[in-house]
Structure formats: structure tokens, C-alpha cells
Scaffold this motif. Structure first.
Motif, mmCIF file in Angstrom:
data_model
loop_
_atom_site.group_PDB
_atom_site.id
_atom_site.type_symbol
_atom_site.label_atom_id
_atom_site.label_comp_id
_atom_site.label_asym_id
_atom_site.label_seq_id
_atom_site.Cartn_x
_atom_site.Cartn_y
_atom_site.Cartn_z
ATOM 1 N N VAL A 121 0.881 -1.176 0.000
ATOM 2 C CA VAL A 121 0.000 0.000 0.000
ATOM 3 C C VAL A 121 0.914 1.221 0.000
ATOM 4 N N PRO A 122 0.432 2.359 -0.493
ATOM 5 C CA PRO A 122 1.319 3.524 -0.599
ATOM 6 C C PRO A 122 1.661 4.108 0.775
ATOM 7 N N SER A 123 2.816 4.794 0.814
ATOM 8 C CA SER A 123 3.187 5.477 2.057
ATOM 9 C C SER A 123 2.345 6.749 2.196
ATOM 10 N N LEU A 124 2.370 7.290 3.402
ATOM 11 C CA LEU A 124 1.627 8.538 3.634
ATOM 12 C C LEU A 124 2.123 9.642 2.709
ATOM 13 N N GLU A 125 3.438 9.629 2.495
ATOM 14 C CA GLU A 125 4.030 10.644 1.624
ATOM 15 C C GLU A 125 3.434 10.547 0.219
ATOM 16 N N GLN A 126 3.324 9.308 -0.280
ATOM 17 C CA GLN A 126 2.749 9.100 -1.605
ATOM 18 C C GLN A 126 1.288 9.556 -1.637
ATOM 19 N N ILE A 127 0.575 9.199 -0.593
ATOM 20 C CA ILE A 127 -0.845 9.571 -0.525
ATOM 21 C C ILE A 127 -0.974 11.091 -0.548
ATOM 22 N N PHE A 128 -0.093 11.741 0.244
ATOM 23 C CA PHE A 128 -0.141 13.200 0.307
ATOM 24 C C PHE A 128 0.093 13.794 -1.074
ATOM 25 N N ILE A 129 1.136 13.281 -1.731
ATOM 26 C CA ILE A 129 1.482 13.838 -3.046
ATOM 27 C C ILE A 129 0.336 13.632 -4.032
ATOM 28 N N SER A 130 -0.256 12.441 -3.977
ATOM 29 C CA SER A 130 -1.337 12.193 -4.931
ATOM 30 C C SER A 130 -2.564 13.060 -4.616
#
Lengths: 316, 434
Positions: free
Chosen positions: A295-304
Motif C-alpha cells: 500500500v502507498p506510504s503517507l508521503e505518496q498519498i499526500f502527493i497524490s
């Protein structure tokens, strides 16, 4: 320090923030944020610097009144009704430099409605725990910065608060003290206390938080249980550890975003992409040490959610 | 309320434990005494004996100059009360037909570097001084403000001229002595109830003393509050404080705490004063001053009341300055011109004491800001009507309430503002929105 587990039904919503708005002159700092905090959990309030986290916290603690919207603690409205049950560690930390540590801690407890006699034993316990027992009669200005931060943390917890609000608690701490605070937060959670943790450090939030509220430009763009949020973003993230030059990975077909650091990479794939194709392309040019579909990291989620700029580089 | 008391206690203990507080409590009375005694001492004696050249165009003043003790000395205006003060002057007498021409070489020696050559003043009496008043006598000196010497010389010459004129009318010397003798004037203050009190110079001294005692602490501790707020802002303590209590309670705790510090200090000073007065009671009584006239129960009640009103009014202004500024220097720059305006009654102490019931002073005693100090001095040296006292108290109370209300609002926003100092329209907006 005081076991509270089982005192209240777990996971009950204790703090409810509903559509709060705050405008300063021409700046709309908070534009209708809503979220709730469950008892006995750590909720991460995440966002870049200037996103509106501190203003939101200041409204919860009663420093600012919201222009509109409501803040309720166990159903009762208004910050004043639960001011004394909050332990607040602001981002801008500070103590009276001329005061002695014990006097200062007594003062902090008194302005939370405690009588000096009630908190003296707790002061002794906390000072012992943070190895400050011998410095109890020293003036604040005589302490190192790290020790001053410990005094401030004791001051935040001394009056036995139910809700602990920490604004960027890890900023300015050395790694040893980061561990100390992290352990303390886990312990407080174990005791059944509710913690609202505001940070721009996604990694820390990922390690600690049960729930997250992602704030961007004064609005909550995402909130909920961290695991559920991550799953909702799908399993289209690849974690790779490798030897060799991995810079080509960002140019591979079906890769939407690549975060490459030294010999590891986090790749976000198109929804229908096959991770095996990426593996095959990588094997030809790199020596792969780890390959994980996650599953994506929080950082990835934030960026998306909010754009391409990295949160940590922006806020560092 | 408990939180307010916690802040009050902290402010009080932190202040009274400071070395500066102890030093000021002991030193201030000494400084005050010096401030009152030194100027008059310097005026009269501080510069030593003065070398005065008298150029006499009439040629008839020699005996007067050579026996200056025959001329009554000028009284010191303030501190000496009714006692006569010796003012040492050394005279050189020059008789000349053309006194202005004869005076020239001496005028050149005014302020000469070598002591032997130096002359401090040249007094020129025109040739026709005894016959007519058309040509004035002239006093030349380096300092145009040396009015005491000038008046003394003028008195001396005038007395001699008057005596000579009377002599010309064949009046016997004994009669002349009687005619030219100065009669003493004693000031008596009559209250509404008809009670007579000795007034005059002592009123001025006590008025000045109490005026300073009433005003100075509110400025000293106003600055203390202003610096305290700036310190809290720069130490970043303020956020924890306002998350635990209302800004109004925080501000009230600070103001009352520091007021208690001020009252403690004044209490200590008054105790010292009372101790000294008891010690020197006999000496004071011997000079004819009845201290009981000034140390009355009503004086103390008015003092405490007007002190609190003056203090609260001034301190609010300082608290606002502290809340909207980010550094001591910035706040000092902002407060300096405002401070001068607030100190107006202090600059006007003289006129207030000497004209306590003039329309302007009566108006001033009922004005916001200036009322407390002015009215207190009036109660001390005069006997203002109760309605005026009540009006003054009412106006000041109202001022304090409005000030506290506005200060709390500005304080609420200001203490968490770290950027540019707000403009006046911005401040007005803060008052509206907070």
C-alpha cells in the motif's frame, strides 16, 4: 503514569470539529475543516507548514475563536468547557527563563486548575523519569535545550490531561529525545489518553498514528483510519531495494511517480499496471535485493492528493 | 479566579525577589532626597563664592557694598522654607563717572580661564540711578539664568537708592530703617470648615513629593509589565498561558500582580518616611512645620485610591505597547512620545500645586488620564469640593474600564502576533474582532 485503560469505552469519538473557519485580515487560514478524534487513539494532523494545522489547534485549545463552525468535547461545545483537560505542547515552545524548574511546573499546573499539593508527587515522579531530579531547583535558563524541552513536556502532562495536543513535537529534538517522546506517546496511548499529533513529518505520523487528518490550504482533504486510507489508495505501489543506477525507473511505462533515494525506490503505478513487468525491466539493469508490492506510504498519498511537491522537502 | 491568582502570585514573587527591586526600594528615597536637596544646594552654594564687580556710576554705593550684611538676603525659593540662606558673593567695588566704559574690561574677564582673572558677574549702576529710573541697571554674566544673583544685587542697589531718596527728604535714619524694613508674610490655608493650616512652601514640597510618589511607580512598573509581555512573547511562553486561561484573566493577573509590587514598594517608602519623621519629629516641629497636616487618614485613602487609578490607566497603555511590539527597543520607541504625554501632570506639578483651584487645573483634575494625579495633589494642597473628587474618580474608573476592555482585546491578538507592528486602523479592527 496513571492507568486509564478501560475507564471509557474504547474508540468513542470524544472531540468533534465541525466545519470551522478562521480568517485573519485577508487570509483565510482555515476554510471549513471537519474531523473527529477517537478516545485512546493517536490522530495525526498532517500538512505542510502554513496549511492551517496550528490555527486549527489554536481553535481547539481556545486561543482563537472560530469565525464559524463548532468544536465539541464529549458533546459539550466551546473550548472553555474542556480547557483544563487539554495538555498542549505548542510548536513555539518556551518557558520563563528566570524561574526554577519546580516553581515553573507548579505554575503550569496551577493555571490548569490544579492545587500545588496535588501535583507535587507527580512533579517528583516526572523529574525522576526524565533524569532531572537533581536539577529541580535550577533555573530554566541553566538547562540545556533538550532538558528545557523535557520540562515543557512534563508541564504538558502534569495536570493529567485527557486530550494531549502536540504541535510538531519532534522538531528540534535529537534522535535520543525523539525516541523518548515516541515511547512516551505510545505509553500515554496505552493509558487510554487521546492524542492529537500535528506534524509535517510523514514518517513519524506513519509510525504513530491510528487516524489521520490531511490538511491542505486550510481544508481537510482526507481523513480517517490510517490503514483504511492507505488501502483505499490501492496496492499499486512498488518498493524496490537494489544495487546500481536506478534513475531510469521513473521513465518506465506505467510508472506514474517515482521516489528514488540512493539504492531504494518507491514507485506508484497506473491502476491496471502489472508489477511483474516493472520487475522484469529492472532485473535487466539492476541487481534487485528487495521487491515488494505494498500500500502507498503517507508521503505518496499526500502527493497524490495535493500535488507533486514533496511534503518533507517543503516543510523541512 | 484561581488561575488569575496563580499569575498574580508569579508576577509578584518574581518581581520582589529581583535584586533590582530591593536596590530600588532602598535607593529611590535617597535619589528623591538628592533630587530635592541638590538643585537648591547647587543653586545657592554649589558653584562656590561668586566674584562680582560692581561698577558704580553714582559713587554712593560703596558703604552698602562693603557692608552687604545690611542688605536682607534673598530667600531660597523652595527647600529652605522660612530660613534665610546665605549666598556667598565677593564684591569688587569700582566707582566710575562713565560706568559702561569702566565695566568693559571686567566684562571681557567674564568666564576667563585663569581663576585669578575670572569674574562671574558685572553689575553696572548708571550715574543717574539716584535721580531717575530712566536708565536701567545692568547685570552682565555668562549665564542669563543666574536670576538669584541678579535679584540680590538689584535689591541691594534699590534699597540703597530708596534710603538715599528718603534721606534727601530729611527723614531721620531711624525712620528710614523702619520704612525700608521688609515685613514677613506667612501663608495660611483655610479649609471649607474654616480650619486654618500653615501653608506656603511646605505645601509645595509635600505636593512635589507625593506627586512623584504617586506617578513614578506607575511608569516604572508600566515599563516592567511591557517588558514582561515582550519577554513572554520572545520566550514563547504566552501560547501555553492563553491556552490555559482567558487573555483577560492573564492580563488582570499581571496588572494586579505588578500593582501589588508597586504598593509594596510604596508601603516600604512610606514606612521609611514615617520612621524618619518620627526620628526627626522634634527637629521638624522646631521649624514650625506640622506634619500632621499632611499625614492624615484621608491623605492615605486618597493616595491609595488615586494611585490605583493612575496606575491602572498608565499600565494599560504599556501593556498594549508590549502586546503589539516584538522587542524592548521597538516598544521603547513607541512608548517614549506617549509616555511624555502621560507624564504631563508630573511636568505641571508646580502650577498644579500653586494654582490648585484655577479653572484649568480643576478641568485637568477631572480629565481621563490626568485626573488621578492632579486631583490627589489638589486634595493635598487645597480643599476641592466632594462633587469634583467624585467626578474625577468616576471619570477615571470609566477610563480604566474602557482601557482594560480594549487592552484585553488587543492583548488577545497582539500576544500571538510576531510580524510587523500593527497600524492604528489595524488595532481598531483587533478591538472590534477579538
Amino acid at each position: 503514569m496513571i492507568a486509564r485503560r478501560g475507564m471509557f469505552p474504547p474508540m468513542q469519538e470524544v472531540l468533534t470539529v465541525e466545519n470551522i473557519v478562521k480568517t485573519f485580515a485577508t487570509v483565510r487560514a482555515v476554510r471549513g475543516i471537519s474531523f473527529s478524534v477517537r478516545r485512546g487513539t493517536i490522530t495525526g494532523l498532517l500538512g505542510r507548514n502554513g496549511a492551517g494545522k496550528t490555527t486549527t489547534i489554536r481553535m481547539i485549545t481556545g486561543i482563537f475563536m472560530p469565525d464559524s463552525g463548532s468544536i465539541r468535547w464529549q458533546g459539550a461545545e466551546g473550548a472553555k468547557s474542556f480547557r483544563d483537560r487539554i495538555g498542549y505542547l505548542p510548536e513555539e515552545r518556551g518557558l520563563y527563563r528566570q524561574m526554577k524548574i519546580v516553581e515553573h511546573l507548579l505554575f503550569l499546573a496551577e493555571i490548569k486548575g490544579k492545587k500545588p499539593a496535588e501535583v507535587r508527587p507527580a512533579i517528583d515522579r516526572w523529574l525522576q523519569r526524565f533524569e532531572l531530579g537533581e536539577k529541580r531547583n535550577a533555573k530554566v535558563e541553566e538547562l540545556s535545550k533538550g532538558n528545557q524541552q523535557k520540562v515543557q513536556i512534563i508541564g504538558t502532562l502534569l495536570h493529567d490531561p485527557e486530550l494531549i495536543i502536540l504541535d510538531e513535537p519532534f522538531s528540534g529534538l535529537d534522535p535520543v529525545n525523539v525516541m523518548l517522546v515516541r515511547d512516551l506517546l505510545r505509553e500515554l496511548k496505552e493509558e487510554g489518553r487521546t492524542i492529537l499529533l500535528s506534524t509535517h513529518q510523514m514518517g513519524e505520523a506513519e509510525k504513530m498514528a491510528d487516524d489521520i487528518v490531511l490538511i491542505h490550504q486550510g481544508q481537510a482533504v482526507l481523513s480517517g483510519d490510517l490503514e483504511q486510507v492507505r488501502r483505499s489508495f490501492g496496492s499499486n505501489t512498488l518498493h524496490l531495494d537494489f544495487d546500481g543506477d536506478g534513475s531510469f525507473l521513473s521513465g518506465l511505462p506505467h510508472v506514474v511517480h517515482a521516489a528514488i533515494q540512493n539504492n531504494s525506490a518507491e514507485l506508484t503505478l497506473e491502476p491496471d499496471a502489472d508489477p511483474q513487468e516493472i520487475l522484469q525491466a529492472a532485473i535487466g539493469r539492476l541487481r534487485i535485493r528487495r521487491f515488494e508490492v505494498a500500500v502507498p506510504s503517507l508521503e505518496q498519498i499526500f502527493i497524490s492528493k495535493v500535488g507533486t511537491e514533496s511534503l518533507s522537502t517543503e516543510a523541512a | 479566579m484561581n488561575k488569575l491568582i496563580a499569575v498574580l502570585k508569579r508576577e509578584y514573587l518574581q518581581s520582589v525577589r529581583r535584586r533590582m527591586f530591593i536596590i530600588m526600594t532602598i535607593l529611590f528615597p535617597a535619589l528623591m532626597a538628592a533630587a530635592f536637596v541638590l538643585p537648591s544646594l547647587v543653586m545657592v552654594k554649589g558653584l562656590g563664592k561668586k566674584q562680582i564687580v560692581i561698577v558704580d556710576g553714582t559713587g554712593r554705593l560703596q558703604s552698602t557694598v562693603e557692608h552687604p550684611e545690611s542688605v536682607p538676603a534673598r530667600r531660597r525659593p523652595v527647600a529652605a522654607g522660612d530660613r534665610e540662606v546665605e549666598m556667598p558673593l565677593d564684591y569688587v567695588y569700582v566707582s566710575a563717572a562713565d560706568p559702561e566704559a569702566a565695566a568693559k574690561p571686567y566684562i571681557h574677564r567674564l568666564g576667563a580661564e585663569r581663576k585669578a582673572e575670572r569674574v562671574d558677574g558685572v553689575f553696572v549702576v548708571p550715574a543717574n540711578a539716584f535721580e531717575s529710573n530712566d536708565s536701567p541697571m545692568r547685570y552682565y554674566s555668562r549665564s542669563s539664568a543666574d536670576f538669584i544673583t541678579q535679584q540680590r544685587l538689584g535689591d541691594m542697589a534699590n534699597l540703597a537708592i530708596r534710603r538715599a531718596r528718603l534721606q534727601a527728604l530729611n527723614i531721620p535714619p531711624a525712620e528710614i530703617e523702619k520704612l525700608t524694613n521688609r515685613a514677613q508674610v506667612e501663608a495660611v490655608q483655610i479649609s471649607k470648615s474654616g480650619e486654618a493650616k500653615k501653608g506656603g512652601a511646605e505645601n509645595l514640597i509635600f505636593g512635589l513629593l507625593f506627586g512623584f510618589l504617586l506617578t513614578m511607580p506607575s511608569f516604572i512598573y508600566g515599563i516592567e509589565i511591557m517588558r514582561g509581555i515582550i519577554q513572554e512573547k520572545s520566550d514563547r511562553v504566552v501560547e501555553v498561558l492563553v491556552s490555559s486561561m482567558s487573555p483577560r484573566a492573564l492580563l488582570s493577573g499581571k496588572i494586579i500582580g505588578v500593582a501589588a509590587v508597586g504598593l509594596t514598594q510604596i508601603g516600604a517608602w512610606l514606612l521609611m518616611l514615617a520612621g524618619l519623621a518620627t526620628f526627626f519629629a522634634a527637629a521638624v516641629a522646631a521649624t514650625g512645620i506640622d506634619l500632621r497636616q499632611y499625614i492624615r487618614a484621608s491623605t492615605f485613602i486618597y493616595f491609595i485610591l488615586f494611585f490605583i487609578l493612575a496606575y491602572l490607566t498608565n499600565v494599560c497603555v504599556y501593556a498594549i505597547a508590549g502586546a503589539i511590539c516584538n522587542s524592548d527597543r521597538e516598544a521603547q520607541q513607541l512608548i517614549a512620545p506617549i509616555g511624555v504625554l502621560m507624564m504631563l501632570p508630573l511636568f505641571l506639578l508646580g502650577p498644579i500645586i500653586t494654582n490648585a483651584d484655577s479653572p484649568m487645573i480643576v478641568g485637568l483634575s477631572m480629565m481621563p488620564m490626568y485626573g488621578p494625579v492632579t486631583m490627589f495633589i489638589r486634595t493635598l494642597v487645597s480643599d476641592p469640593p466632594v462633587t469634583q473628587i467624585l467626578t474625577s474618580i468616576g471619570v477615571s474608573l470609566l477610563t480604566v474600564m474602557v482601557f482594560l476592555w480594549a487592552t484585553a482585546k488587543i492583548f488577545r491578538i497582539g500576544i500571538l502576533s510576531y510580524g510587523k507592528r500593527p497600524t492604528i486602523p489595524e488595532l481598531m479592527r483587533w478591538v472590534r474582532v477579538a
